[in-house]
Design a protein around this motif. Structure first.
Motif, mmCIF file in Angstrom:
data_model
loop_
_atom_site.group_PDB
_atom_site.id
_atom_site.type_symbol
_atom_site.label_atom_id
_atom_site.label_comp_id
_atom_site.label_asym_id
_atom_site.label_seq_id
_atom_site.Cartn_x
_atom_site.Cartn_y
_atom_site.Cartn_z
ATOM 1 N N GLU A 285 6.044 -2.082 -9.869
ATOM 2 C CA GLU A 285 7.456 -2.712 -10.582
ATOM 3 C C GLU A 285 8.438 -2.044 -8.819
ATOM 4 O O GLU A 285 9.701 -2.010 -9.539
ATOM 5 N N PHE A 286 7.444 -1.166 -8.590
ATOM 6 C CA PHE A 286 8.950 0.350 -7.997
ATOM 7 C C PHE A 286 8.330 -0.399 -6.258
ATOM 8 O O PHE A 286 9.155 0.587 -5.140
ATOM 9 N N GLU A 287 7.787 -1.304 -5.303
ATOM 10 C CA GLU A 287 7.698 -1.022 -4.325
ATOM 11 C C GLU A 287 8.793 -1.727 -3.930
ATOM 12 O O GLU A 287 8.528 -1.536 -2.915
ATOM 13 N N THR A 288 9.637 -2.436 -3.820
ATOM 14 C CA THR A 288 10.390 -2.797 -3.298
ATOM 15 C C THR A 288 11.370 -1.604 -2.937
ATOM 16 O O THR A 288 11.994 -1.898 -1.672
ATOM 17 N N GLY A 289 11.508 -0.341 -4.124
ATOM 18 C CA GLY A 289 12.343 0.171 -3.404
ATOM 19 C C GLY A 289 11.417 1.249 -2.210
ATOM 20 O O GLY A 289 11.722 2.060 -1.348
ATOM 21 N N GLY B 278 0.915 -1.908 1.347
ATOM 22 C CA GLY B 278 1.581 -2.554 0.783
ATOM 23 C C GLY B 278 1.788 -1.009 -0.264
ATOM 24 O O GLY B 278 2.838 -0.045 0.174
ATOM 25 N N ILE B 279 1.290 -1.296 -1.655
ATOM 26 C CA ILE B 279 2.426 -0.382 -2.675
ATOM 27 C C ILE B 279 1.338 1.125 -1.971
ATOM 28 O O ILE B 279 1.836 2.243 -3.042
ATOM 29 N N GLU B 280 0.390 1.338 -0.850
ATOM 30 C CA GLU B 280 0.164 2.621 -0.657
ATOM 31 C C GLU B 280 0.016 3.099 0.769
ATOM 32 O O GLU B 280 0.607 3.085 1.728
ATOM 33 N N LEU B 281 0.991 4.290 0.322
ATOM 34 C CA LEU B 281 1.634 5.402 1.456
ATOM 35 C C LEU B 281 -0.073 6.079 2.098
ATOM 36 O O LEU B 281 -0.329 6.985 1.048
ATOM 37 N N HIS B 282 -0.100 6.169 2.573
ATOM 38 C CA HIS B 282 -1.225 7.451 3.527
ATOM 39 C C HIS B 282 -0.281 8.233 4.275
ATOM 40 O O HIS B 282 0.523 7.751 5.699
ATOM 41 N N VAL B 283 -1.485 9.040 3.760
ATOM 42 C CA VAL B 283 -0.093 10.753 4.211
ATOM 43 C C VAL B 283 -0.819 11.625 3.714
ATOM 44 O O VAL B 283 -1.889 11.929 4.053
ATOM 45 N N ARG B 284 -0.792 12.494 5.516
ATOM 46 C CA ARG B 284 -1.420 13.535 5.370
ATOM 47 C C ARG B 284 -0.703 15.656 5.159
ATOM 48 O O ARG B 284 1.190 15.125 4.731
ATOM 49 N N GLY B 285 -1.240 16.008 4.455
ATOM 50 C CA GLY B 285 -0.469 17.924 3.710
ATOM 51 C C GLY B 285 -0.166 17.403 2.010
ATOM 52 O O GLY B 285 0.486 17.897 1.732
ATOM 53 N N VAL B 286 -1.045 16.358 1.740
ATOM 54 C CA VAL B 286 -1.287 16.778 -0.283
ATOM 55 C C VAL B 286 -2.129 18.233 -0.210
ATOM 56 O O VAL B 286 -2.087 18.578 0.365
#
Lengths: 154, 154
Positions: free
Chosen positions: A39-43, A104-112
């Motif tokens: 529901e927040f993907e557009t953001g 898509g709705i997944e942000l793959h990130v480094r530094g978690v």
């Protein structure tokens, strides 16, 4: 005031706080995924253009708060607002991550440095930095410089 | 999830959002005071050592959220998580301020961009910066570079 709601959840390699690297000079290089609720993907529109993001998240496995506490690498107590302690009046965490890619709705990130399953409250673009030569870092710099050597925990 | 509570309030020169400088390259040099509630004063212990602080605060005069919106200096819409829009699913603002001095429960700071009377949710020490040469800043950099010149508002 408001009641928080998750906009998504963190997938992280850390299942327990004991697994999260802590200490001086530790670099958070762990990769993870920020999965945003559909529901927040557009953001997320245009977020791919930013290399770094602020992630606001909830210390959802922390109870209550403590105004004075000792970080794991310094046994002197410091005020909660001068540390990143999880036991805060509003249990909000803040982490800067590097955005590796969006799917898509997944942000793959480094530094978690959050626990697996942590609720995400907000994401903001990291737009500018304070030059490191302008920073003073108080008790943290003292510990790093060894001024508190007798009491530093290994 | 949690219900937010103020730990203090911002004294700022800005009484209305129209007074807050916006636009490209704007520098927030306004001075203000973060007044912490006396019950949380102990949490400020050692904060004087830090030159810069993250301030988390509440968009308490903003209603609801909008997943796509146009910032004041670009008429292209961007996702809320790629902007600093006040209309967010969790109405949390984030500002980096320079700590000029502490007087008891008062933190005198430079760089406020909040409205006068804004509720403060949290304060954290700013410990390190991403080097500016490592940053990519997406749509913001495009507007700065004039790629969107035809539509930039003055």
């Amino acid at each position: 005031m408001f009641t928080s709601r998750p906009i998504g959840f963190v997938s992280s390699p850390y299942k327990d706080t004991s697994e999260i690297p802590k200490g001086l000079g530790v670099k958070h290089e762990a990769e993870g995924v920020l999965t945003i609720l559909p529901e927040f993907e557009t953001g997320l529109t245009d977020i791919e253009g930013f290399s770094h993001l602020f992630v606001l998240w909830e210390f959802d496995r922390s109870q209550g708060f403590e105004l004075l506490g000792s970080p794991p690498f310094d046994n002197r107590p410091h005020g909660v607002f001068a540390t990143r302690s999880p036991r805060r009046p509003n249990p909000i965490g803040l982490t800067v991550v590097e955005l590796l890619r969006r799917e898509g709705i997944e942000l793959h990130v480094r530094g978690v440095d959050m626990l697996d399953g942590t609720s995400i409250l907000d994401i903001k673009p990291y737009m500018s930095s304070i030059p490191s030569e302008s920073l003073r870092r108080g008790w943290l710099a003292e510990v790093e410089a060894g001024k508190n050597q007798g009491t530093v925990l290994p």
